[in-house]
Structures are given as structure tokens and as C-alpha cells.
Design an enzyme around this catalytic site. Sequence first.
Site, PDB file in Angstrom:
ATOM      1  N   ASP A 492      40.863  26.700  53.512  1.00  0.00           N
ATOM      2  CA  ASP A 492      41.106  26.013  52.350  1.00  0.00           C
ATOM      3  C   ASP A 492      41.393  24.706  52.430  1.00  0.00           C
ATOM      4  O   ASP A 492      42.288  24.291  53.487  1.00  0.00           O
ATOM      5  CB  ASP A 492      41.575  26.868  51.132  1.00  0.00           C
ATOM      6  CG  ASP A 492      41.306  26.725  49.801  1.00  0.00           C
ATOM      7  OD1 ASP A 492      40.516  25.623  49.552  1.00  0.00           O
ATOM      8  OD2 ASP A 492      41.710  27.410  48.888  1.00  0.00           O
ATOM      9  N   ASP A 562      34.755  26.958  42.843  1.00  0.00           N
ATOM     10  CA  ASP A 562      35.763  27.476  42.253  1.00  0.00           C
ATOM     11  C   ASP A 562      35.000  28.281  41.055  1.00  0.00           C
ATOM     12  O   ASP A 562      36.001  28.721  40.222  1.00  0.00           O
ATOM     13  CB  ASP A 562      36.993  26.854  42.030  1.00  0.00           C
ATOM     14  CG  ASP A 562      37.819  26.833  43.453  1.00  0.00           C
ATOM     15  OD1 ASP A 562      37.746  27.864  43.969  1.00  0.00           O
ATOM     16  OD2 ASP A 562      38.896  26.309  43.278  1.00  0.00           O
TER      17      ASP A 562
HETATM   18  C1  DGJ Z   1      40.896  27.181  46.029  1.00  0.00           C
HETATM   19  C2  DGJ Z   1      40.012  28.421  46.459  1.00  0.00           C
HETATM   20  O1  DGJ Z   1      38.655  27.919  46.208  1.00  0.00           O
HETATM   21  C3  DGJ Z   1      40.249  29.503  45.547  1.00  0.00           C
HETATM   22  O2  DGJ Z   1      39.346  30.487  45.965  1.00  0.00           O
HETATM   23  C4  DGJ Z   1      41.309  30.098  46.058  1.00  0.00           C
HETATM   24  O3  DGJ Z   1      41.624  30.448  47.415  1.00  0.00           O
HETATM   25  C5  DGJ Z   1      42.604  29.080  45.875  1.00  0.00           C
HETATM   26  N1  DGJ Z   1      42.570  27.784  46.377  1.00  0.00           N
HETATM   27  C6  DGJ Z   1      43.915  29.491  46.254  1.00  0.00           C
HETATM   28  O4  DGJ Z   1      44.843  28.443  46.199  1.00  0.00           O
END
Ligand code: DGJ
Length: 744
Positions: A492, A562
Site C-alpha cells: 500500500d 478504496d
Molecule cells: C488503503 C487501502 O486501499 C485499504 O484497502 C486499506 O489497506 C487501508 N489503506 C489500510 O490503511
Amino acid sequence: MTKANNHSRKVSDPLITFDQENRVFHLHNQYISYLLAIDEGGIMSHLYFGRAVRHYHGQRQSPRLDRGFSGNLPGTTDRTYSLDSLLREYSGQGDGDFRTPALIVRQADGSRSVFLTYQSYQIIAGKPRLKGLPAAYVKDDEEAQTLIITLVDQLTSLEVALTYTIYRDRKVIARSVKIKNAGQTTVHLEKAASLQIDFHNRTLDVISLPGAHVNERHEQREKVGFGSKVFSSSRGTTSHQMNSFIALCEPKTDEFHGEVYGFNFVYSGNHKESVERDQFKQTRLTVGINDDQFDWQLGPDESFQTPEVLLAYSDHGLNDLSQTYHHLLRERVSRGKNQFRQRPIVINNWEATFFDFNELKLKKIVDEAKNVGIEMFVLDDGWFGHRDNDDSSLGDWRVFKKKFPHGLKKFSDYVHQQGMKMGIWFEPEMISYDSDLYRQHPDYMLRVPDREPTPSRDQYVLDMGRQAVRDNLFNQMKQVLKDADIDYVKWDMNRHITDVYSSVLPPQQQGETLHRYVLGLYELLERLTSEFPDILWEGCSGGGGRIDAGMMYYMPQSWTSDNTDAIARLTIQYGTSLAYPISSMTAHVSESPNQQTGRATPLQTRADVAMSGVFGYELDLTKMSAAEKAAIAKQVATYKAIRPIIQFGDFIRLINPSQGNRCAWLFVTADKSEAVVFSFQVLSSAQPAFNVLKLAGLNGNWDYQNIATGKVIGGDELMNTGFYETIDKFDFSSHMYHFKAVSD
Ligand code: DGJ
């Protein structure tokens, strides 16, 4: 007569020919031709890119005309020849071409002039790798040929090698540029585009993929008007806000018809796509690293390699262009053991628990996941350091003992004992003030001396250009991945890059920081993916903030957004599919009402949208009813049955959700024997229209059986007459149709 320097070995059945007499290069295969010429004064001119021609007979030589205010070649008196109107391959600044330059060089004397003329060419079999950069590749030298044309600025001895690779069986040309300082003095590259392409006077539309966090890659189409329009990111990454893919097409081009040119940048940092329609109605496109915050020092004998751009062409509309990219990215950009492996169905704990979890709580989710047939558990953010919320511990990749008192291995063993795989989340490029890493190495982060750095999500960015930083991350991650026997990593990145300053670069090289960051990121990814070839790597940047062809070289899939709302996802996944394959898009069913939009949608619709990608769940199974869990078990079984078609079949967009109340797409096997169709209705209506759904991509001479109803229908009928869909009197409905060819 021009002599070819450095001719390498001969290849059979040439894809690239050079007409010595007319000084024209022709890259061609059965689908496409790309023509460029050494024009008067040694200027490389662009002649044509598009549908294949067998032989070129000089019909696109640029006409000559004396035009006011368009200067002529230095030292000549011919007023009819001007670099300001010529279609060109790669333009510098200060040579009389006033359009967007591809290259800007700050010379040692402070001037910015370069005058590039032809020096030599080379044709080689296959496709050379780009050192330190992701790029499309060949498995066999017979698959492609590469033309390298070297231009030179006689005054400064700056050499510019334009590289073109044409694949034998794809409608694709890969282009990149290598710039060498063969002179005696240090110069600075202020802009070094990977590609310039000029189109003759024609009306064009430009398609881009803008968006935002939780709202990525919406297809935007507009007319190319006079002046310049820039699509770019200066956020340090590809970004949610503007993807690095762009296309130019005819106004009449649609999903199934018309000419379209695609440009997919194989790079994961700042990018810039400039489209300029000039005074003579010609269009110039340049694609490359964004020159904003870029300044690369090039000493004598040093070279700079630009990332590459993948050009694709179709005269059969956008779907055909997308399929070319889907195949190319899947087959010749992605690598590794998981490239063609079916991807497991995951349960991810993020939207189920956020930071509020411990081993016991997660085990219950694992148990439920196992019962419904889910294949992998992904432990998301919050398992390390002392991370109970998002303001600490980034950089400290050691297990959080409070949540896992018996260690990570114990938990991972439990997951494995249930017959499931174990995945884990990292955000390697980041640092929290509240971390041991920061306490020990405050200089590891990007930060302008004496300025208070800009926080974002309470975190800061590591200087990935530094070897020491990468070594630290490599060692920490290696330990975890090995010790806990990890099968999958979600990588991430949850903020954009500010405070662009590296504590290890001298002032005159600070403009290199962001590109060095990307090169460092690639180096670390290469090291880790080589060290752990069995791990399935998934990219993520707050969802789809770094979806690009560059990341796909290291990680075959990425978290698409997200935003897990099924209806929002229709537009996001539709837009993403323009440039990126379905096997690269992960999509999860989450709870309803959705956490990002507040919208309540049926479980089946959520599943049908997520099943249109690399499938998984992101909700608390322990809170679901028995009926919901039974429905989920059925969805999981369905996905397992259709997974090869979804992940590795051909994807065809049928109805664009941004143009109305409906959306539809289908997946079909390469041999057309099986197809899966999904259609969606957004809002219900008291007086609904009767909607016909027409399929595509089937064999019109075959009959197909609808697996659910048993009914046999001709492929021609499904595609030409289509069928009425049932009327749903509720919002956000979906249908899946599964057809198999029947033999008579
Ligand atoms: C952003 C990601 O896209 C989410 O799926 C998750 O992993 C969060 N970060 C965690 O901080």
C-alpha cells in the site's frame, strides 16, 4: 546514401525495413505500419502510424510551403521548409519548432537550444530490456524487432537514441529514448519525454482517465481543440487524479468501430501527457516523466534512459484497443509465477475490523471464511509496531504483540491449517514520527531542510532513492515474509509526495529526487519479488492511486479502489478496463450500506460487480446471517466455476454506465466456446423502458446454451437481435448469464 552502423545479426521475415533511397523506415506487421523518414537536413520526420500498408511509395512526404512566422533551417534559404510545420519524431527547443518540445536541455552555457539531426540506425532482433525500469519484454527474439535511431546535437555531442520495438503479432509499438552526453561538459535535462507523435490535420478526440481517491479512472472524452491540454500527475505517483493512460481517436469511434491510438506509460511516478493542436490543425502528443520537479544532471559519458510508452492502434474501436493492452500487459509486462495462475478468493479484514482486531477475533473470521469456501485470509493494516490507529508505527515491521501474543507465525499456521493461504499488508515507503525507524533514522524521510514537512494521514515518505533505506526495508520485510510463511502481500501507499528533497543529493541534483524514488522503488520490488517468487504481490495506493503498467511488471494485480460500493465500482472498473486487464483488478464485496457512499445495494449485485474482477470479500462474516452466508457460499462456488474466463478470457464492454442507467460487459474464452455476461440496472422506474441486451464476441455460426435456463440460442441471434432483459422493480439490480457453445 546512409550507412547503417552497428548492424547486429540478421533476422528472418523483417518487421522493420529501411528504404535507403528515400531514407524511410517502415515498421510493420499484418496489422499496423509506422513510418518515419530522415528528412532534409537530417531531421527525423513522422510520416504515418495506423492500419498496415504493404509497401510505402512516398505518399506522405510532407508538402512544402512558405509560411509566415515559421522559420527555416539554420544556414539555408529555402523558405518552404520549416520545423514549425513538419510532423516530427522528437523535438528539442530553440530549433524553430514552437510546439511542445519532447526534450529540454539546459546547456553548460545556460542556453536551452538543441538541434537534433540523424546520425545512425540499428535494427536488432527482439527487444532490449531497459536497465532499472519496467518494460514490455519478449520471450523469444523472433517475437519482435527493434529499431534504434540515434540523433545528435552536433554542437554539444548530445546523443538521443529513439527506440521503437514492433511486435510480430500485436498491434503494439513500444517506444523509449536514451539520452547520452557524449560531450565534455555537464548538462541538465529539464524535460525528457519518452514519446512524441505528430498527427496530420484531422479531427481527434482525446480520452483520459481522471478521478480522485475513492473515485478513480472515469473515462473522459473531449475534442482536441487548438492550444495545449495537459494531463498529468505531480504527486510523486501515477495518482488517482489522472492515470498515465491516454488515447486519441476519431470522433465517431465507439466501443466496436473506428480508429483509436492508445498510449500506456510504463512508469509509476509523475507523468505528463500533453496534447497540442497547432496552427495548421496538426496534433502533437508528448508522453513522459512530468518535467515539473524534474531536473537531471548528465555529466560527460552519462546516459539517461526514459521509461517506455506502449503504443497500440485499432481500427475496430475501443474494445479492440483494450484487448490489445489486456493481452500485452498480462502476457508481456506481468512476470513471475503468478502471472497466469488463477488468483485466490480472499477475505480481507480491513472494512470488517479496521484497526480493532486481535488474533481471536480474526480466527473467527477465518473460520467463517473457510466454511464458505474462501481461499485466502488477508491481514490488513494494524498488525505491526504498536499500531492501534493510523498515526504510528510505519517503518516498524515487527508484529504487534498485543494483537498477536503468540506471534504472527502462530496465526499464519492457523490460517494454513484451515486450508487457506495467508496474506499480509505492508506500507513500506512510509514512516511515522512515532516509530523506532524515525527515532533511529530521521534523515531517512524526504524533507526540505529547515521546513516543517507536510503531514498526510499523519505520515511521511521515505527517501526510496537511498540504498540504506531500501536495505532496511528489504531486511525487515524479508524477516516477516519468511518467518510467518506468507503467500500474498498487499503493498500500500497512502499519501502523495511532498517535501521533495533528499538528504544525500547535492543541491544541483535535487531535481532527480522523485525519479530516483521511483527507480529505488522498482529496485526494492525487483529484489523482493525475486527473493519471494511464490508470493502473490498486489499493488495498492489508497485503492487505485498507482495502477499503471510499471507496477504490473512487479505485481500482477492491484486494489482497484478504496470505494467498494458496487454502483460506484461500475464506472471505476469500466474506466480501468480501458487500459488494464481484468486479472489486474481486485474487487471485493463489502457490507451494505456501503461505508464510502452510504448506499444500500443487494448482496447479489455487490457480488456480480466484484466477480467481474479478481474476487474477494471485505466484511465481517461473523456478523452475517445464515441466509447471507449461504448466498456467499454460492457466490464463491460460482466464481470458482467462471474464474478462468473472468481472469484470463477476453473482456468486452457492452454498455457504458456513465452514459445512462445501465451497464453491461461480458467475458469470453479465446475459442469463443463460453461466455459470462453481467448486466446492471442502476435505478428502478415506475415506467421502465424495455431494454434489449446485445452480446458480442461470440461465434455467430454456433449455438449457445444458457446454463441457467437450458435454452439454446444462436450466437448470431445473441449478438444481432439480442434479448429483452427482465424488468427489476428495485434499485441496483444485476443479472449474470452464462452461455456455453453446444455442438450439434
Ligand atoms: C488503503 C487501502 O486501499 C485499504 O484497502 C486499506 O489497506 C487501508 N489503506 C489500510 O490503511
